[in-house]
Every structure is written in structure tokens, then in C-alpha cells.
Design a protein around this motif. Structure first.
Motif, PDB file in Angstrom:
ATOM      1  N   ASN A 216       0.894  -1.200   0.050  1.00 30.64           N
ATOM      2  CA  ASN A 216      -0.034  -0.090   0.073  1.00 30.64           C
ATOM      3  C   ASN A 216       0.757   1.154   0.037  1.00 30.64           C
ATOM      4  O   ASN A 216       2.213   1.373   0.351  1.00 30.64           O
ATOM      5  CB  ASN A 216      -0.933  -0.061   1.150  1.00 30.64           C
ATOM      6  N   ALA A 217       0.457   2.235  -0.533  1.00 32.28           N
ATOM      7  CA  ALA A 217       1.253   3.464  -0.665  1.00 32.28           C
ATOM      8  C   ALA A 217       1.120   4.108   0.873  1.00 32.28           C
ATOM      9  O   ALA A 217       0.337   3.973   1.660  1.00 32.28           O
ATOM     10  CB  ALA A 217       0.403   4.679  -1.551  1.00 32.28           C
ATOM     11  N   VAL A 218       2.391   4.921   1.204  1.00 29.45           N
ATOM     12  CA  VAL A 218       2.735   5.666   2.378  1.00 29.45           C
ATOM     13  C   VAL A 218       3.093   6.836   1.825  1.00 29.45           C
ATOM     14  O   VAL A 218       3.922   7.171   1.130  1.00 29.45           O
ATOM     15  CB  VAL A 218       3.636   4.729   3.201  1.00 29.45           C
ATOM     16  N   THR A 219       2.651   7.724   2.740  1.00 30.60           N
ATOM     17  CA  THR A 219       2.649   9.337   2.436  1.00 30.60           C
ATOM     18  C   THR A 219       4.145   9.592   3.169  1.00 30.60           C
ATOM     19  O   THR A 219       4.471   9.350   4.277  1.00 30.60           O
ATOM     20  CB  THR A 219       1.943  10.159   3.157  1.00 30.60           C
ATOM     21  N   VAL A 220       4.998  10.142   2.194  1.00 28.60           N
ATOM     22  CA  VAL A 220       6.411  10.363   2.737  1.00 28.60           C
ATOM     23  C   VAL A 220       6.677  12.000   2.276  1.00 28.60           C
ATOM     24  O   VAL A 220       6.514  12.168   0.918  1.00 28.60           O
ATOM     25  CB  VAL A 220       7.509   9.420   2.113  1.00 28.60           C
ATOM     26  N   LEU A 221       7.364  12.786   2.810  1.00 29.68           N
ATOM     27  CA  LEU A 221       7.357  14.025   2.736  1.00 29.68           C
ATOM     28  C   LEU A 221       6.237  14.871   2.013  1.00 29.68           C
ATOM     29  O   LEU A 221       6.570  15.657   1.158  1.00 29.68           O
ATOM     30  CB  LEU A 221       8.903  14.396   1.958  1.00 29.68           C
ATOM     31  N   GLY A 222       5.164  14.354   2.306  1.00 33.90           N
ATOM     32  CA  GLY A 222       3.845  15.027   1.760  1.00 33.90           C
ATOM     33  C   GLY A 222       3.194  14.220   0.624  1.00 33.90           C
ATOM     34  O   GLY A 222       2.012  14.839  -0.004  1.00 33.90           O
ATOM     35  N   ASP A 223       4.003  13.315  -0.079  1.00 32.62           N
ATOM     36  CA  ASP A 223       3.598  12.627  -1.288  1.00 32.62           C
ATOM     37  C   ASP A 223       3.433  11.194  -1.275  1.00 32.62           C
ATOM     38  O   ASP A 223       4.240  10.716  -0.436  1.00 32.62           O
ATOM     39  CB  ASP A 223       4.576  12.908  -2.416  1.00 32.62           C
ATOM     40  N   PRO A 224       2.604  10.507  -1.800  1.00 33.95           N
ATOM     41  CA  PRO A 224       2.146   9.260  -1.562  1.00 33.95           C
ATOM     42  C   PRO A 224       3.317   8.236  -2.269  1.00 33.95           C
ATOM     43  O   PRO A 224       3.819   8.915  -3.714  1.00 33.95           O
ATOM     44  CB  PRO A 224       0.777   8.976  -2.208  1.00 33.95           C
ATOM     45  N   VAL A 225       4.030   7.434  -1.751  1.00 32.75           N
ATOM     46  CA  VAL A 225       4.941   6.539  -2.333  1.00 32.75           C
ATOM     47  C   VAL A 225       4.658   4.936  -2.468  1.00 32.75           C
ATOM     48  O   VAL A 225       3.895   4.841  -1.265  1.00 32.75           O
ATOM     49  CB  VAL A 225       6.467   6.857  -1.950  1.00 32.75           C
ATOM     50  N   ASP A 226       5.373   4.410  -3.007  1.00 33.72           N
ATOM     51  CA  ASP A 226       5.160   2.763  -2.863  1.00 33.72           C
ATOM     52  C   ASP A 226       5.587   2.377  -1.622  1.00 33.72           C
ATOM     53  O   ASP A 226       6.718   2.924  -1.024  1.00 33.72           O
ATOM     54  CB  ASP A 226       6.055   2.132  -4.041  1.00 33.72           C
ATOM     55  N   GLY A 227       4.924   1.318  -0.810  1.00 32.08           N
ATOM     56  CA  GLY A 227       5.552   0.844   0.284  1.00 32.08           C
ATOM     57  C   GLY A 227       6.726   0.565   0.392  1.00 32.08           C
ATOM     58  O   GLY A 227       7.526   0.550   1.386  1.00 32.08           O
ATOM     59  N   ALA A 228       7.289  -0.168  -0.597  1.00 29.86           N
ATOM     60  CA  ALA A 228       8.845  -0.838  -0.581  1.00 29.86           C
ATOM     61  C   ALA A 228       9.615   0.292  -0.552  1.00 29.86           C
ATOM     62  O   ALA A 228      10.784   0.223   0.057  1.00 29.86           O
ATOM     63  CB  ALA A 228       8.985  -1.472  -1.989  1.00 29.86           C
ATOM     64  N   ASP A 229       9.224   1.403  -1.199  1.00 31.86           N
ATOM     65  CA  ASP A 229      10.316   2.880  -1.071  1.00 31.86           C
ATOM     66  C   ASP A 229      10.398   3.446   0.186  1.00 31.86           C
ATOM     67  O   ASP A 229      11.305   3.627   0.825  1.00 31.86           O
ATOM     68  CB  ASP A 229       9.753   3.594  -2.299  1.00 31.86           C
ATOM     69  N   TYR A 230       9.191   3.386   0.839  1.00 30.50           N
ATOM     70  CA  TYR A 230       9.172   3.822   2.317  1.00 30.50           C
ATOM     71  C   TYR A 230       9.938   2.691   3.139  1.00 30.50           C
ATOM     72  O   TYR A 230      10.477   3.453   4.004  1.00 30.50           O
ATOM     73  CB  TYR A 230       7.703   3.811   2.649  1.00 30.50           C
ATOM     74  N   LEU A 231       9.704   1.709   3.092  1.00 28.41           N
ATOM     75  CA  LEU A 231      10.398   0.711   3.861  1.00 28.41           C
ATOM     76  C   LEU A 231      11.905   0.896   3.644  1.00 28.41           C
ATOM     77  O   LEU A 231      12.683   0.794   4.690  1.00 28.41           O
ATOM     78  CB  LEU A 231      10.069  -0.797   3.726  1.00 28.41           C
ATOM     79  N   THR A 232      12.373   1.077   2.522  1.00 26.83           N
ATOM     80  CA  THR A 232      13.821   1.211   2.191  1.00 26.83           C
ATOM     81  C   THR A 232      14.535   2.491   2.751  1.00 26.83           C
ATOM     82  O   THR A 232      15.431   2.323   3.334  1.00 26.83           O
ATOM     83  CB  THR A 232      14.085   1.193   0.566  1.00 26.83           C
TER      84      THR A 232
END
Length: 554
Positions: A216-232
Motif C-alpha cells: 500500500n502507498a505511504v505518505t513520505v514528505l507529503g507525497d504518496p510513495v510505494d510501500g517498498a520505497d518507504y520501507l527502504t
């Protein structure tokens, strides 16, 4: 490979249950010991190497035939279900016992043992696959930290070196071998292990991790990103924070660095631990570090995130290679981390950190935003700020006021400083970025100068003065006409916005672009030029009477 005949009783893994937990329940249901079940599997040519991580396709097929369940259900019970999100299992080969080394070299990979939630085990007896992930530190269902060690044998749970399954089967006891023969296992009831409540920040972070693990997408720095990118990004930023938390003065930023020092000393006395390969063992400590990184990544924008990271980067030790090299050498600089670190280390960020951490001392130096004009007056600029920056006078005067507002303990960004002075937030951010790039003096010298300048500024409520001028915009221009008849005959009545702007700039010492004389429209170059003509044409008496006209009855 021999085709496996199905077992009499079929058992499917529960939602999230690990493969070894499922196999123990499958063995119990069919009246087999775990050794008999594994021998039954191996007798059909199945390879059980990396059974919990990523078993061979043939092993998955054999298990599916034995239990009469779909192969994808079994695959979902292995750690490989998180390949591409929390882990990178590229290169793992069940036929090569050394292939795990290249996976382990990527860091934060499952090793011997697992974590547990005793309350979950008490409810259904199922061990979760996600408990093996080192980014998982708490149970969001019960709001508690995971446990990592049996209090009886003082070893990690499921610490069997020669078998994936426990001899005790699906029972809720520890089952670790005690080294006194194959029949001797630790019999401590795991459901009785005390649990510790997790902080709200850790639980919120763990919820985002759970979403990210399902892509699922996660909001990072105000923008939605792929969950895998957030975990990395989360893992690598946490690694960087762990290295920074090992530096002196880290304890003033958070409480968990004190516990980190204890674990670091226990791990090695020759050199610092390699946090990028294996994070702290304690779920509480690991969760606190992850939550700190998560709070930075989930800030509303890059500006806020960099402001939160800035105090940590200030802990970077001085080396010949420089600060950025030291930081880059201790983690993987993903695109997001690169943006964050560069922004956190920018000159205007370092100045803001100085203002945040070195406030003026003494009762007389308490900041009151009402007595700070939007723009430091020209005379105070001439007396105290000349030569401080290569930027233009108007920019430096505005930045001086912003810096004074920034010294207030409740103001943590340049945007907040601008808003405290009645200006749009982005105006403060833009000014800070421009002026700090051209600063010619140290942060301490700048702070000393702006404080000396504000002492010389006439003390009054500038927000009230601004409000009074703003109110005049909605009245008739009779006040301006009276002033013009008495002191500047021949002045056109349509010039009253310039008179209002003059009061805004010279009496309220507010920013010219925000003058109510522009009637809610941003001034053009022509507007500014015409105002400057009006301003330059006034003699001393006309200026005095125009300032005095503000206090007369409209």
C-alpha cells in the motif's frame, strides 16, 4: 522426486502464520512428531534448506500435495512473502548453502530465532511470519512490544540450530534444546512472559509498516510513495540515526541513545557496531529509533523533515573527508535520503538550528512578536547589519526580523516566523534561503547583531499599527486629501494608495509588497516605481505630517 501422498488431515496456515508454526500444527493434527514430518518430506526428495525464508519450488509443491492446500498459500507463510518490500532475497539459492551470505550482506535480514507477542500466542498458538522481520518491533493488536528472549533459557525463541521445527510441536512452551540430549527442551510457557506497552509513536509507525508490507502507498514528505520505497528509506534513515546517536550529545535529542550506548558496548569494544547489517536487538530500542526516522519521513514536506533531521546531522564528527562523506559512508543514500541530508545541511538550516538552540538569555531578551516589525528599519540596518550579507538591504532587513521571530521557542521554521509577523509563510522560507547563501558572518555574530538592532527600534505593538493602516484602506481618502491640501498642494487624490503605502513602510516598518495600498493585488514593477517617485518627492515636514496623519481621526 517421489510424489507425496496426502496426509489424512489437512490444516491451512492461519492469516499471517509462519511456515514452521503451520508445520508444527500440521504434525500435531496428524499424530506425527515434527521429526517424522520433516523426514516424510525429505524422503520425497524435498530440500528443507531455507525452509522459513524461501524454500525451493519443489519443496513448496511437495508440501502443497501433503497438506492439500494451494502452493501460493504456503509461499505466503514464508519470509519470501516480504521479498521486494522489507527484504531483498535476490541470489538466495536453496541448493547453495553459502548463498545466504550475499542476502545477509544487504543488512537487517532474519537470522536464528524470532520475536513473539506472548498475547497472540496465548490466543491462537500461531507464530507470525512478520515477527522475523527486524523492522517489526510491536504488536499493533495488543499495543505491546515484542519479546525476543525466553526468560528461562535466556536464548532467542526458536533457537534450534539443526531443525526448523521444535520437538515440542505446536505447544506454547519454549522448546529450545537445553544441550542435555534430544529429549531435553526448555518447558517455559511463553504465554506467561510479561509484555511492555509500546509508545503511540511506535504503534503508529508499525501500522504504516504493516500497510507498506502489503504494497500500500505511504505518505513520505507529503507525497504518496510505494510501500517498498518507504520501507527502504525507513531502514536506511534509521541506520544513519543509529550511527549519529552513538555520538556525544545525542542524549539531548532523545532518550533512546542512552540505551543504544549500552548495547553498542555489549556488542563490541574494538569498533562501533555495524548498524547497517544488524540493528539493535531490543525491540523497544529498535522501535524508538525506527519511530524517530518515521517521524522525519512522514513530515508534511521536505522543509519540515529537514528541520527535524538537522539536529541529528549536527552530531556528525569532524573528519578530513567532510560531513557529507561521513554521513554517506554510514548508510545507503537513497534519492529521498540524499534530498533530506542535503537540505538538512544547507546553510540556512544550520543558521536556524543555531537560533533554535542558542536563544538569547535573560529576562529582557524574551521574544515578543508584537514588538518586532516585519522589516528592521533602515537606520538600524545601517548601524548594525551593514556588511553582514551580500544580499540587498531590503532582503537583509526582512531576514533580520525573521531571525528575531525565529528565536522564540515556539517557532521552529522560517515559515512560522513569517506568519508570526503577519506575513505569508512562503515569504519567510524564500528569504531565508536567499539570505543565508550570501551570509558573510558567523551565526553567532548575526544573532548578536540583530539583537543589538532590535534594542534600538522604537518599542510598540507593530501588529496593531499594521491593523490600523489596514483599517484605513476601507475608509474614505479624506485624511489624505487634508494632508495634501495642507502640506503638498497639487497632489492628486488618486495618489492616496501611495500615502497609505508610505505609512505602511515607514511607520509600521512592514514589507512593501504586503501594503494595503495595493488593494489585495501584488504590486507590479510600475507600481513600485510610481511609489518610489512619491516617496522620493517628500520633504522632512511632509513625511512628519504624513506619519502624524495616521494618529489623527479619519
Amino acid at each position: 522426486m517421489t510424489i507425496a501422498s496426502p496426509l489424512p488431515i489437512s490444516v491451512s496456515p492461519r492469516d499471517g502464520e509462519s511456515i514452521e508454526s503451520w508445520l508444527e500444527h500440521l504434525a500435531d493434527a496428524n499424530g506425527l512428531t515434527t521429526s517424522q514430518l520433516l523426514n516424510h518430506l525429505r524422503s520425497r526428495g524435498a530440500n528443507t534448506r531455507y525452509l522459513t525464508l524461501a524454500p525451493a519450488p519443489a519443496t513448496i509443491a511437495t508440501l502443497a500435495a501433503l497438506a492439500r492446500i494451494p502452493e501460493q498459500t504456503i509461499t505466503a507463510a514464508t519470509v519470501s512473502a516480504f521479498d521486494g518490500t522489507a527484504l531483498d532475497l535476490t541470489g538466495l539459492d536453496p541448493g547453495d548453502q553459502d548463498s545466504y551470505r550475499q542476502v545477509a550482506a544487504r543488512g537487517w535480514t532474519p537470522a536464528h530465532g524470532t520475536q513473539i507477542c506472548p498475547t497472540c500466542l496465548a490466543e491462537d498458538g500461531a507464530w507470525r511470519t512478520c515477527w522475523r522481520l527486524l523492522i517489526v518491533t510491536a504488536c499493533t493488536r495488543h499495543g505491546t512490544l515484542l519479546a525476543i528472549q525466553c526468560p528461562a533459557c535466556n536464548r532467542p525463541f526458536r533457537d534450534q540450530r539443526h531443525s526448523h521445527l521444535r520437538r515440542v510441536g505446536a505447544r506454547s512452551v519454549c522448546g529450545n534444546p537445553l544441550g542435555a540430549g534430544p529429549a531435553s527442551q526448555c518447558q517455559h510457557d511463553l504465554t506467561t512472559i510479561p509484555v511492555e506497552p509500546a509508545d503511540e509513536e511506535v504503534l503508529a509507525m508499525q501500522t504504516r509498516i504493516a500497510d507498506a508490507l502489503t504494497r500500500n502507498a505511504v505518505t513520505v514528505l507529503g507525497d504518496p510513495v510505494d510501500g517498498a520505497d518507504y520501507l527502504t528509506d525507513l531502514r536506511h534513515l534509521t541506520t544513519l540515526l543509529l550511527h549519529l546517536a552513538s555520538q556525544p550529545d545525542a542524549r539531548r535529542l532523545a532518550t533512546w541513545p542512552a540505551d543504544l550506548a549500552t548495547e553498542a558496548q555489549r556488542r563490541t569494544e574494538l569498533r562501533g557496531p555495524r548498524w547497517g547489517l544488524r540493528p539493535p536487538e531490543s525491540p523497544g530500542l529498535r522501535g524508538a529509533a525506527l519511530a524517530t526516522a518515521d517521524a522525519i519521513l512522514t513530515a508534511p514536506d521536505l522543509e519540515a523533515a529537514a528541520a527535524a533531521l538537522m539536529p541529528w546531522t549536527e552530531l556528525t564528527p569532524t573528519t578530513n573527508d567532510g560531513t557529507l562523506c561521513w554521513l554517506a559512508d554510514r548508510t545507503v543514500m537513497t534519492p529521498t535520503l540524499t534530498r533530506l541530508v542535503l537540505s538538512a545541511r544547507s546553510r540556512h538550516r544550520r543558521l536556524s538550528h543555531h537560533l533554535d538552540t542558542h536563544p538569547p538569555t535573560g529576562a529582557a531578551m524574551k521574544i515578543n512578536h508584537k514588538v518586532i516589525p516585519q522589516v528592521i528599519p533602515h537606520q538600524q540596518y545601517t548601524d548594525h547589519l551593514t556588511g553582514a550579507s551580500e544580499s540587498g538591504e531590503e532582503t537583509v532587513r526582512l531576514f533580520a526580523s525573521l531571525s528575531l521571530a525565529r528565536a522564540h521557542p515556539d517557532i521552529s521554521t522560517w515559515a512560522m516566523a513569517a506568519e508570526a509577523l503577519g506575513m505569508p509563510g512562503p515569504m519567510g522560507t524564500r528569504c531565508a534561503r536567499v539570505c543565508t547563501r550570501t551570509m558573510l558572518i558567523t551565526a553567532q555574530d548575526w544573532q548578536d547583531r540583530i539583537w543589538a538592532a532590535i534594542q534600538d527600534v522604537h518599542r510598540r505593538d507593530y501588529r496593531a499599527t499594521e491593523a490600523k493602516i489596514e483599517h484605513r484602506r476601507h475608509l474614505t481618502s479624506r485624511w489624505f486629501q487634508e494632508w495634501a491640501r495642507g502640506y503638498r498642494p497639487g497632489t492628486r487624490g488618486t495618489s492616496w494608495p501611495y500615502g497609505l503605502t508610505w505609512q505602511w513602510v515607514h511607520v509600521a516598518h512592514a514589507h512593501i509588497d504586503l501594503s494595503p495600498g495595493w488593494l489585495d493585488a501584488a504590486p507590479t514593477a510600475k507600481d513600485r516605481a510610481l511609489y518610489r517617485q512619491f516617496e522620493d518627492s517628500l520633504n522632512d515636514q511632509q513625511q512628519f505630517e504624513l506619519a502624524y496623519a495616521l494618529h489623527k481621526r479619519a
